[in-house]
Design an enzyme around this catalytic site. Sequence first.
Site, PDB file in Angstrom:
ATOM      1  N   GLY A  11       0.782  -1.241   0.000  1.00 32.17           N
ATOM      2  CA  GLY A  11       0.000   0.000   0.000  1.00 32.17           C
ATOM      3  C   GLY A  11       0.809   1.283   0.000  1.00 32.17           C
ATOM      4  O   GLY A  11       0.336   2.305   0.494  1.00 32.17           O
ATOM      5  N   ASP A  23      -4.511  -3.782 -18.840  1.00 37.23           N
ATOM      6  CA  ASP A  23      -3.469  -2.746 -19.014  1.00 37.23           C
ATOM      7  C   ASP A  23      -3.544  -2.024 -20.363  1.00 37.23           C
ATOM      8  O   ASP A  23      -2.535  -1.485 -20.837  1.00 37.23           O
ATOM      9  CB  ASP A  23      -2.051  -3.348 -18.852  1.00 37.23           C
ATOM     10  CG  ASP A  23      -1.770  -3.814 -17.433  1.00 37.23           C
ATOM     11  OD1 ASP A  23      -2.416  -3.312 -16.495  1.00 37.23           O
ATOM     12  OD2 ASP A  23      -0.905  -4.691 -17.267  1.00 37.23           O
ATOM     13  N   HIS A  82       0.376   1.280 -13.100  1.00 37.85           N
ATOM     14  CA  HIS A  82       1.188   0.138 -13.539  1.00 37.85           C
ATOM     15  C   HIS A  82       2.657   0.578 -13.584  1.00 37.85           C
ATOM     16  O   HIS A  82       2.959   1.654 -14.104  1.00 37.85           O
ATOM     17  CB  HIS A  82       0.718  -0.340 -14.919  1.00 37.85           C
ATOM     18  CG  HIS A  82       1.467  -1.554 -15.368  1.00 37.85           C
ATOM     19  ND1 HIS A  82       1.190  -2.824 -14.900  1.00 37.85           N
ATOM     20  CD2 HIS A  82       2.528  -1.687 -16.212  1.00 37.85           C
ATOM     21  CE1 HIS A  82       2.032  -3.689 -15.442  1.00 37.85           C
ATOM     22  NE2 HIS A  82       2.853  -3.023 -16.239  1.00 37.85           N
ATOM     23  N   GLU A 121       5.651   6.665  -9.468  1.00 37.74           N
ATOM     24  CA  GLU A 121       4.313   6.242  -9.035  1.00 37.74           C
ATOM     25  C   GLU A 121       3.705   7.141  -7.971  1.00 37.74           C
ATOM     26  O   GLU A 121       2.543   7.544  -8.069  1.00 37.74           O
ATOM     27  CB  GLU A 121       4.357   4.804  -8.492  1.00 37.74           C
ATOM     28  CG  GLU A 121       4.768   3.790  -9.527  1.00 37.74           C
ATOM     29  CD  GLU A 121       4.626   2.364  -9.026  1.00 37.74           C
ATOM     30  OE1 GLU A 121       3.590   2.023  -8.449  1.00 37.74           O
ATOM     31  OE2 GLU A 121       5.570   1.567  -9.220  1.00 37.74           O
TER      32      GLU A 121
HETATM   33  C1  GAR Z   1       3.204  -0.968  -7.438  1.00 37.63           C
HETATM   34  O1  GAR Z   1       4.482  -0.916  -8.017  1.00 37.63           O
HETATM   35  C2  GAR Z   1       2.135  -0.949  -8.515  1.00 37.63           C
HETATM   36  O2  GAR Z   1       2.459  -0.125  -9.595  1.00 37.63           O
HETATM   37  C3  GAR Z   1       2.120  -2.399  -8.939  1.00 37.63           C
HETATM   38  O3  GAR Z   1       2.259  -3.124  -7.742  1.00 37.63           O
HETATM   39  C4  GAR Z   1       2.966  -2.332  -6.774  1.00 37.63           C
HETATM   40  C5  GAR Z   1       2.112  -2.228  -5.534  1.00 37.63           C
HETATM   41  O4  GAR Z   1       2.808  -1.543  -4.504  1.00 37.63           O
HETATM   42  N1  GAR Z   1       0.916  -2.722  -9.649  1.00 37.63           N
HETATM   43  C6  GAR Z   1       0.865  -3.570 -10.673  1.00 37.63           C
HETATM   44  O5  GAR Z   1       1.825  -4.216 -11.061  1.00 37.63           O
HETATM   45  C7  GAR Z   1      -0.492  -3.711 -11.323  1.00 37.63           C
HETATM   46  N2  GAR Z   1      -0.405  -4.367 -12.600  1.00 37.63           N
HETATM   47  P1  GAR Z   1       2.051  -0.863  -3.287  1.00 37.63           P
HETATM   48  O6  GAR Z   1       1.090  -1.915  -2.697  1.00 37.63           O
HETATM   49  O7  GAR Z   1       3.167  -0.538  -2.343  1.00 37.63           O
HETATM   50  O8  GAR Z   1       1.317   0.342  -3.787  1.00 37.63           O
END
Ligand code: GAR
Length: 212
Positions: free
Chosen positions: A13, A153, A112, A183
């Site tokens: 998260g 995606d 993503h 991000e």
């Molecule tokens: C993040 O890097 C997000 O972009 C990726 O998972 C991670 C979650 O981190 N999402 C994907 O790959 C979706 N296809 P977080 O739980 O620390 O936000």
Amino acid sequence: MSKRIAVLVSGGGTNLQALIDAQGRGELVNGRISAVISSTPDAFALERAKNAGIPGYVLPRWDFSDSRGYTAALTRLLRETVGADLVVMAGFMTILTEELFQAYPNAVINIHPSLIPSFCGVGCYGLHVHEKALEYGVKISGATVHFVTEECDAGPIILQKAAEVLPGDTPEVLQRRIMEQCEWKLLPQAVSLFCQDRLKVEGRAVRILDCL
Ligand code: GAR
């Protein structure tokens, strides 16, 4: 009226935290995080929600035999209990079916960790994305925020930001750089633009409207 934002999570998260922090700084203009919904009961993201005083819900994927049943229950929760205007997939690792996108047309967004259309699609998520980028040998990667459609995606792109891939990077190091540089900045920006009605979908493209 301020838009109600529901954030879907499955893990650590950090993107949710970026949204919570942006909200604290007054940067989610015209939006308010109203619920966090997790597909797993032990996601640390739920702790983050609790610490921020945001209602958390758990809808375990394994309680449902297929994606369709899961999506139907999630859509009900979003519409009837949360009353969400915007659904944000922030590290949500579950494939959803068309019922959600029909209920929320151009109102579900995803982050993503690559420059789509590179390193994305079914099975390409989380650390796997960075493994693939390193295997391929790209010199830049980054992150993309896009509207979610039925094709994984492949929905209209809202914002993208690039980061360098450096010699000696491991998937973990590259993941962290892309989170920090891309991000955690892009997602709050995109959410704020949505909440101000400044995103206009024109075919595959998203036009960003100026402030009134
Ligand atoms: C993040 O890097 C997000 O972009 C990726 O998972 C991670 C979650 O981190 N999402 C994907 O790959 C979706 N296809 P977080 O739980 O620390 O936000």
